[in-house]
Enzyme design. Structure first.
Site, short mmCIF file in Angstrom:
data_model
loop_
_atom_site.label_atom_id
_atom_site.label_comp_id
_atom_site.label_asym_id
_atom_site.label_seq_id
_atom_site.Cartn_x
_atom_site.Cartn_y
_atom_site.Cartn_z
N LYS A 74 50.63 0.71 23.21
CA LYS A 74 51.60 -0.35 22.88
C LYS A 74 52.44 -0.01 21.66
O LYS A 74 53.48 -0.64 21.44
CB LYS A 74 50.90 -1.70 22.71
CG LYS A 74 50.25 -2.18 24.02
CD LYS A 74 50.10 -3.67 24.14
CE LYS A 74 49.75 -4.00 25.59
NZ LYS A 74 49.38 -5.35 25.86
N LYS A 91 48.28 1.06 35.90
CA LYS A 91 47.66 -0.24 36.23
C LYS A 91 48.71 -1.32 36.43
O LYS A 91 49.79 -1.26 35.82
CB LYS A 91 46.63 -0.63 35.17
CG LYS A 91 47.15 -1.35 33.97
CD LYS A 91 46.01 -2.02 33.19
CE LYS A 91 46.64 -2.83 32.07
NZ LYS A 91 46.20 -4.16 31.92
N LYS A 109 51.56 -7.09 33.44
CA LYS A 109 52.47 -8.22 33.30
C LYS A 109 53.84 -7.79 32.81
O LYS A 109 54.83 -8.43 33.07
CB LYS A 109 51.94 -9.18 32.24
CG LYS A 109 50.72 -9.95 32.61
CD LYS A 109 50.26 -10.71 31.38
CE LYS A 109 49.00 -11.48 31.68
NZ LYS A 109 48.37 -11.96 30.45
P1 ATP Z 1 48.82 -6.70 31.21
O1 ATP Z 1 48.37 -5.30 30.95
O2 ATP Z 1 49.01 -7.00 32.62
O3 ATP Z 1 50.01 -7.06 30.36
P2 ATP Z 1 46.74 -7.58 29.62
O4 ATP Z 1 45.56 -6.73 29.92
O5 ATP Z 1 47.53 -7.14 28.47
O6 ATP Z 1 47.66 -7.71 30.84
P3 ATP Z 1 45.48 -10.21 29.66
O7 ATP Z 1 46.34 -11.18 30.33
O8 ATP Z 1 44.85 -10.75 28.46
O9 ATP Z 1 46.34 -9.00 29.20
O10 ATP Z 1 44.39 -9.69 30.67
C1 ATP Z 1 43.53 -10.60 31.26
C2 ATP Z 1 42.44 -9.90 31.96
O11 ATP Z 1 42.95 -9.19 33.09
C3 ATP Z 1 41.70 -8.85 31.13
O12 ATP Z 1 40.32 -9.01 31.38
C4 ATP Z 1 42.18 -7.53 31.66
O13 ATP Z 1 41.22 -6.52 31.54
C5 ATP Z 1 42.42 -7.87 33.13
N1 ATP Z 1 43.41 -7.00 33.75
C6 ATP Z 1 44.68 -6.78 33.32
N2 ATP Z 1 45.31 -5.94 34.16
C7 ATP Z 1 44.41 -5.62 35.14
C8 ATP Z 1 44.47 -4.78 36.31
N3 ATP Z 1 45.57 -4.14 36.64
N4 ATP Z 1 43.36 -4.69 37.08
C9 ATP Z 1 42.23 -5.36 36.78
N5 ATP Z 1 42.11 -6.16 35.69
C10 ATP Z 1 43.19 -6.29 34.88
#
Ligand code: ATP
Ligand code: LTN
Length: 327
Positions: free
Chosen positions: A111, A192, A195
């Protein structure tokens, strides 16, 4: 009684990766142990947020928690910033951590990669996450596998504190799903699902319309050998679709492979659109009812009270151990 704790950031666009990796586990665990689930708004301000949108997204995620099946009678559901102990314990952990260990965090490196100077909050983010977990004496942390390294750090911090000051914290464990701990982007199955990716067809959000879901799945990147087989290394696109299919249909991957033996990718994708949309319709129906109800705020207020009670006890223990006066 064992306890699980987890959190999701209120940044909009909650997608099926979040659902499969995290939310679905949250729901299952409700029947196995005490469960505490948070909307981690303090984490989301580690990057710039529009204040109005942040408020809305916080309630959106709360409503989604309930729509996917979290039950406030079984789980404590609350917003992180309404329980001040999170920020307080994060500071204490900051004073018991090292810049070296924080610099090794992959999420921080990713990030801050393109930034000339990274925000301090992004750097100390894992300490606030550790505080979230340790405040509730959680044995288990259900998350996607991108968060595994943060749980490792939380374990190190808990063990270090326990060794220095005597038994204080429960040392938590990562809890991942067998299938779907890392759902991949539909347009590029080597990354992966996220969002924040620019291409909206790279993900399926829980609130997407059926036609958007159809477009995203039908355009998903696959390979050219036309064999429906789970092989993450050589066939990441098809394996990702099979994982999604399996979670939403309840069928195991082997059964799906058998079902589609000899079929083309087009057929698999077409059926997957239906399987996903069938599940999303139910979630969305509940979501739109709950999101505008007063009950939502009531549930969050109740959650705050319960979370405060647990976290205050932990803080008394912690403060006493490190010598902060209690007057
Ligand atoms: P992103 O990477 O999509 O912006 P994030 O990981 O930053 O999302 P959160 O919204 O806090 O932020 O994530 C919520 C949950 O979803 C966490 O437990 C994270 O590990 C899980 N998660 C995020 N992306 C994935 C994915 N592609 N596959 C499985 N689990 C995921
Ligand atoms: N860092 C996590 C969100 C998060 C969390 C937590 C998860 C914040 N605090 C405590 C589990 C337990 C993320 O970005 N997905």
């Amino acid at each position: 009684m064992k306890r699980a704790f987890s959190g999701v950031q209120p940044t909009g666009n909650i997608h099926i990766g979040n659902y499969i990796g995290a939310l679905k586990q949250f729901v299952q665990l409700q029947n196995e142990m005490e469960t505490v689930y948070c909307i981690v708004d303090l984490h989301s301000i580690t990057v710039p947020q529009n204040p109005k949108e942040l408020q809305e997204h916080t309630l959106d995620v709360a409503a989604l928690y309930l729509s996917v099946g979290l039950d406030p009678k079984k789980s404590i559901i609350f917003v992180q910033s309404t329980v001040p102990a999170h920020a307080e314990l994060a500071w204490i952990l900051t004073c018991n951590s090292y810049t070296g260990e924080l610099s090794r965090m992959i999420q921080f490196k990713d990030k801050s990669k393109e930034k000339e100077s990274a925000p301090t909050g992004l750097f100390t983010y894992p300490l606030l996450m550790a505080a979230d977990i340790l405040l509730y004496d959680a044995q288990y942390v259900p998350v996607g596998n991108d968060q595994k390294q943060h749980i490792e750090l939380t374990r190190d911090l808990a063990e270090r504190f326990n060794n220095k000051y005597g038994d204080t914290f429960v040392v938590p464990e990562y809890k991942g799903t067998k299938v779907g701990a890392r759902i991949m982007a539909l347009d590029d199955p080597t990354n992966k699902m996220s969002k924040s990716a620019e291409n909206e067809h790279s993900r399926i959000s829980l609130l997407d319309t059926p036609s958007k879901v159809k477009k995203s799945i039908m355009r998903a990147t696959t390979d050219s050998d036309n064999e429906i087989r789970f092989d993450e290394e050589n066939k990441p696109g098809i394996s990702n679709l099979l994982a999604i299919y399996s979670v939403f249909s309840g069928l195991d991957i082997k059964e799906i492979e058998r079902k589609y033996a000899g079929c083309g990718y087009g057929q698999l994708k077409k059926d997957l659109v239906e399987v996903v949309n069938d599940s999303l319709v139910d979630i969305q129906k509940k979501y739109f009812e709950i999101r505008k109800s007063d009950e939502l705020l009531e549930i969050l207020r109740e959650g705050t009270k319960k979370a405060q009670n647990i976290s205050e006890e932990t803080m008394i223990r912690v403060k006493e151990k490190i010598g902060l006066v209690r007057l």
